[in-house]
Design an enzyme around this catalytic site. Structure first.
Site, PDB file in Angstrom:
ATOM      1  NE  ARG A  78      -4.032  -2.006   2.111  1.00 56.98           N
ATOM      2  CZ  ARG A  78      -3.953  -2.995   3.001  1.00 56.98           C
ATOM      3  NH1 ARG A  78      -3.040  -2.957   3.939  1.00 56.98           N
ATOM      4  NH2 ARG A  78      -4.790  -4.014   2.948  1.00 56.98           N
ATOM      5  CE  LYS A 103      -1.797  13.229 -14.979  1.00 51.48           C
ATOM      6  NZ  LYS A 103      -2.332  13.519 -16.328  1.00 51.48           N
ATOM      7  CD  GLU A 117       5.012  15.063 -23.606  1.00 53.06           C
ATOM      8  OE1 GLU A 117       4.495  16.141 -23.240  1.00 53.06           O
ATOM      9  OE2 GLU A 117       4.364  13.996 -23.669  1.00 53.06           O
ATOM     10  CE  LYS A 169       4.289  16.578 -15.126  1.00 53.12           C
ATOM     11  NZ  LYS A 169       4.319  15.445 -16.041  1.00 53.12           N
ATOM     12  CD  GLU A 206      -5.063  15.651 -15.873  1.00 52.97           C
ATOM     13  OE1 GLU A 206      -3.892  15.256 -15.736  1.00 52.97           O
ATOM     14  OE2 GLU A 206      -5.772  15.300 -16.805  1.00 52.97           O
ATOM     15  NE  ARG A 242      -0.401  16.297 -13.438  1.00 53.27           N
ATOM     16  CZ  ARG A 242       0.327  15.537 -12.646  1.00 53.27           C
ATOM     17  NH1 ARG A 242       0.198  15.650 -11.341  1.00 53.27           N
ATOM     18  NH2 ARG A 242       1.192  14.679 -13.129  1.00 53.27           N
ATOM     19  CG  ASN A 299      -3.476  15.745 -20.265  1.00 59.44           C
ATOM     20  OD1 ASN A 299      -2.488  15.053 -20.042  1.00 59.44           O
ATOM     21  ND2 ASN A 299      -4.414  15.943 -19.361  1.00 59.44           N
ATOM     22  CG  HIS A 315      -0.709  14.118 -23.992  1.00 61.86           C
ATOM     23  ND1 HIS A 315      -0.042  15.254 -24.383  1.00 61.86           N
ATOM     24  CD2 HIS A 315       0.215  13.354 -23.344  1.00 61.86           C
ATOM     25  CE1 HIS A 315       1.220  15.197 -23.973  1.00 61.86           C
ATOM     26  NE2 HIS A 315       1.403  14.060 -23.336  1.00 61.86           N
ATOM     27  CG  HIS A 331      -3.275   9.012 -24.715  1.00 56.03           C
ATOM     28  ND1 HIS A 331      -3.828   9.349 -23.502  1.00 56.03           N
ATOM     29  CD2 HIS A 331      -1.939   9.160 -24.565  1.00 56.03           C
ATOM     30  CE1 HIS A 331      -2.870   9.723 -22.669  1.00 56.03           C
ATOM     31  NE2 HIS A 331      -1.718   9.616 -23.295  1.00 56.03           N
ATOM     32  CG  HIS A 347       4.036   9.604 -25.010  1.00 56.08           C
ATOM     33  ND1 HIS A 347       2.664   9.490 -25.021  1.00 56.08           N
ATOM     34  CD2 HIS A 347       4.310  10.706 -24.267  1.00 56.08           C
ATOM     35  CE1 HIS A 347       2.135  10.483 -24.310  1.00 56.08           C
ATOM     36  NE2 HIS A 347       3.118  11.226 -23.840  1.00 56.08           N
TER      37      HIS A 347
END
Lengths: 361, 361
Positions: free
Chosen positions: B122, B144, B186, B228, B238, B242, B246, B249, B253, B266
């Site tokens: 955990r 993330k 990026e 960032k 987010e 934030r 993206n 993105h 994606h 990517h």
């Protein structure tokens, strides 16, 4: 109906306890105001009994059910493959970050659904509707979620709090006797670690509990959740006090892992584990033989095991070393200073631990 | 060496950027004071190059390495089976809650190691040592973490912050050219969404960056991480700002998932996606054709794609609907109000989105 809060700042949530909760739009509508879409997770045993009730409740509250997942039943399925069934359903149902996941079932369903909620799109809201006594008094409250790994129980998981817990005592009417009895082990645990008055009450009301008397169950669940809520609010991520809730669990996990998940119910393993911890506490000079006999007698009345299975002591120890409570190479065990007071100890010698296991296996 | 903080209260951490960091006990010892045991995760490509360096560093800092996991290399392995290799190694190495997990590799290693750290028992501490430009400027910072699901990229994961990020620009010397170029997509993203001065700087220093000039790389990484860190500190999970990160993105994606993970890097998919978002922004009357040409020219100089692959538009849309940014049944896209300023829009019509895809695929 009784209600309690788990005080965690912005993540504070309510536990509602009472008979007939799931049928009461009136009692619940205020708690579902921000819920618009849900996905439900249950299992093959619970779904036929209570999924229709839950569907009706959602309909009456004007909530869309976007996905339903019915898992196989049992601790042996508390693994990644089963968890993935939930993710598949959520993705196929196009569930979003704002979709609320509902766990309808016992501890395994709750642990897996909670972990799925923690991970799906990096976290979505979830609600616990525990349908076993064990889940109502323990696993549904406090945000511990997890799946098992072949090398250790609950090894993969997250601390992730539900937004609401609904404990309807009526659902316990269909709970198999063996599971009710196993759940009582965790109830007794709260008494042993911090509440002597509750221990007295349990001894007096045990027959009522075993007969599923609603008022007795409601009180036992309320009192248990009160303890759990207090401890979790103080120490959410188990840096200190929360570890006391693990009385009997390091021994118990060794039993569960050693026998293969599901052979013994969690509460059964914990009962045997509590007596091992009690033996070790006696060895430290804290509990008397009379104290141990008092715990044992309660378990005997309930029909819970008072010894672990006959595994070699080395096997017990090996499995215990893998437990999450091991820290800095030391095994941290919860012991009893006296009935009603627990403490964490990392000084028990391997010999003393072995002796305690031998005495109870 | 440059250093930055990601300000997140008790979970604040540092990003160190500079040449030769991994060889410098002097610069790092202060940051490793509370670390006693580590487990290292790397992949088959990076381990032969930098694992010996990292082992030596640990030895010089007096830190025990309890486990090492070498993953296969590539986005297609960013799944549960590979993640489980990390859990296996941690359990066999008897790693505890206090063991620190170190990610030595690119974005895939970082995302998986971070998610493993979030879930193992955990949650255990972890450190990012990104070895690609993409990971240094983006994925290693901000917490993330995720793995892919056959139905969607990064669908299963957690927000889980590292305790430290070490970006040694020297490791980029061995980075394949294609990956360096993909990483620059990026970097340009930060300029496009919030920093016109940086866009000018990038146009001027692009050749130095492509020639792996240390000073230019250090500045580009520092400036990117600064953006960032600022955004993550304001909006860790987010809920707002934030999401601007993206840009490109959601389209990207769809390209990655549609072609199968790993076919395009990517950053390559993001480059094509940024141009689709730019087309849509022009359709809204925000960007001029000249603005789009300016972005396109940068990508052409770098050798990045300026169109997506020729998938049917419906396939793009289907994949985009599964994106995590979908909310309340509306597709939320990051568009450009002008160069240097982004915004989130959920009002683009399906026709406008289709047109933007058609214009760039």
């Amino acid at each position: 109906m009784e209600s309690l809060n788990v005080a965690l700042g912005a993540r504070t949530y309510s536990i509602l306890i009472g008979a007939g909760l799931l049928g009461s739009k009136r009692l619940l509508s205020g708690y579902f105001q921000s819920v618009h879409r849900v996905a439900i997770v249950s299992n093959v045993t619970v779904a036929p009994l209570y999924l229709p009730t839950l569907r009706t409740l959602m309909e009456r509250l004007g909530i869309t059910v976007s996905a339903e997942t019915i898992l196989p039943d049992g601790e042996i399925y508390k693994n990644w493959e089963t968890l993935n069934m939930i993710f598949d359903a959520l993705l196929v149902g196009r569930c979003e970050r704002s979709t609320t996941l509902i766990a309808l079932g016992g501890g395994v369903v709750g642990d897996m659904t909670g972990f799925a909620a923690a991970c799906y799109q990096r976290g979505i809201p979830f609600i616990q509707i525990p349908t076993t006594l064990l889940a109502q008094v323990d696993s549904s409250v406090g945000g511990k979620t997890a799946i098992n790994h072949p090398l250790g129980k609950n090894m993969i998981g997250a601390f992730y709090q539900p937004h609401l817990v609904l404990a309807d005592t009526d659902v316990l009417k269909t709970l198999p006797d063996r599971e009710l009895r196993a759940g009582l082990a965790e109830v007794i645990k709260y008494a042993l670690i911090r509440d002597m008055a509750f221990l007295d009450w349990l001894e007096t009301h045990l027959d009522a509990l075993l007969n599923k008397d609603s008022a007795a169950l409601e009180y036992a669940i309320y009192r248990s959740c009160q303890h759990k809520a207090e401890i979790v609010a103080n120490d959410e991520q188990e840096h200190g006090e929360r570890a006391l809730l693990n009385l009997g669990h390091t021994f118990g996990h060794a039993i569960e892992t050693g026998l293969g998940y599901g052979a013994w119910l969690h509460g059964e393993a914990v009962a045997a584990g509590i007596l091992m911890a009690a033996e070790l506490s006696a060895d430290q000079g804290w509990l008397s033989r009379g104290d141990i006999a008092r715990i044992e007698q309660l378990f005997v009345r309930i029909g819970l095991p008072v010894r672990g299975p006959a595994m070699p002591v080395d096997r017990y120890l090996e499995l215990m070393w893998r437990d999450k409570k091991v820290q800095g190479g030391k095994m941290r065990l919860v012991l009893l200073k006296r009935l009603g007071e627990a403490l964490i100890v990392d000084t028990a010698t391997p010999t003393a631990i072995s002796n305690a296991i031998c005495a109870r296996s």
